[in-house]
Write a protein that holds these residues in place. Structure first.
Motif, PDB file in Angstrom:
ATOM      1  N   ASP A  48       0.877  -1.172   0.000  1.00  0.00           N
ATOM      2  CA  ASP A  48       0.000   0.000   0.000  1.00  0.00           C
ATOM      3  C   ASP A  48       0.918   1.227   0.000  1.00  0.00           C
ATOM      4  O   ASP A  48       1.835   1.320   0.824  1.00  0.00           O
ATOM      5  N   HIS A  50       0.614   5.233  -0.530  1.00  0.00           N
ATOM      6  CA  HIS A  50      -0.227   6.407  -0.761  1.00  0.00           C
ATOM      7  C   HIS A  50       0.574   7.721  -0.733  1.00  0.00           C
ATOM      8  O   HIS A  50       1.433   7.891   0.142  1.00  0.00           O
ATOM      9  N   HIS A  83      -2.123   6.518   6.495  1.00  0.00           N
ATOM     10  CA  HIS A  83      -1.344   5.274   6.616  1.00  0.00           C
ATOM     11  C   HIS A  83      -0.552   5.028   5.339  1.00  0.00           C
ATOM     12  O   HIS A  83      -0.924   5.500   4.266  1.00  0.00           O
ATOM     13  N   ASP A 115      -9.099   4.810  -4.156  1.00  0.00           N
ATOM     14  CA  ASP A 115      -8.400   3.849  -3.303  1.00  0.00           C
ATOM     15  C   ASP A 115      -8.128   2.590  -4.106  1.00  0.00           C
ATOM     16  O   ASP A 115      -8.691   2.378  -5.193  1.00  0.00           O
TER      17      ASP A 115
HETATM   18 ZN    ZN Z   1      -4.520   2.118   2.102  1.00  0.00          ZN
END
Ligand code: ZN
Ligand code: VGL
Length: 207
Positions: A48, A50, A83, A115
């Motif tokens: 992940d 971001h 996060h 997302d």
């Molecule tokens: Zn995420």
């Protein structure tokens, strides 16, 4: 010919105890995943990843709280704490996770406007990490999926793996759920089974 791949989803500091979006007992699966890796010649991981202005972060929406839903460019989006920001400690893989035999890492969630739970595609199915083509090019037919979190990124990675035509296995003891609702783990397993994934235990995986 290697036709089986292990896909390790998002075993990153922010999803582990002490992290920004900690999954209870998330660290307990690390030794299980390390043992599992011995049974595969072909291993990939997702991460992940971001930007700090990501639209899934509650902090980026004035007056909105974590856990609230918003419309994010036409998709119903639950808001998360900040996060897995690119380059941060929280985005790093846990230090105890073995990674010496990984073939590749697929990063997701870089587009601030949408997302991306699945390791294959964005939630709007427009962004493609390249994972599906990569696995197909390598002759992979079966994928074994583990990691965090069962009820989000693992589940949607399983859904896309099935849709992409891979024979798909979810390793139930090598994944843990966020469990916003207490039975989200069980619901996720049912949903994965319903679409045709096999739910298995790590002990039954052998080269
Ligand atoms: Zn995420
Ligand atoms: C995840 C929520 C937000 C996951 C990622 O890895 O399951 N969950 N971003």
């Amino acid at each position: 010919m290697k036709t089986k791949a292990l896909i390790i989803v998002d075993v990153q500091n922010d999803f582990l105890p002490g992290g920004a979006l900690a999954v209870k007992d998330g660290d307990k699966i690390i030794p299980i995943i390390n043992d599992l890796q011995k049974e595969f010649d072909f291993i990939v991981a997702t991460q992940d990843w971001h930007p700090s202005n990501h639209g899934s972060f509650a902090d980026n929406h004035e007056g909105k709280e974590i856990g609230e839903f918003i419309d994010l460019n036409g998709i119903n989006q639950i808001l998360w704490p900040v996060h897995c920001v690119q380059g941060s400690f929280g985005a790093e893989f846990h230090k105890d996770l073995k990674r010496d035999n990984w073939k590749a890492i697929f990063q997701k969630g870089s587009n601030p406007l949408v997302d991306s739970y699945s390791g294959f595609f964005d939630n709007n199915k427009q962004g493609d990490t390249g994972l599906s083509d990569y696995l197909k090019t390598q002759g992979i037919k079966e994928v074994f999926i583990c990691g965090l979190a069962t009820d989000y990124c693992v589940k949607f990675t399983v859904f896309d793996a099935v849709a992409e035509g891979f024979k798909t296995f979810l390793i139930s003891d090598a994944t843990k759920a966020v469990n916003i609702h207490p039975n989200d783990y069980d619901i996720a397993l049912e949903q994965m089974k319903d679409i045709g994934a096999a739910i298995i235990h790590s002990g039954s995986v052998h080269k």
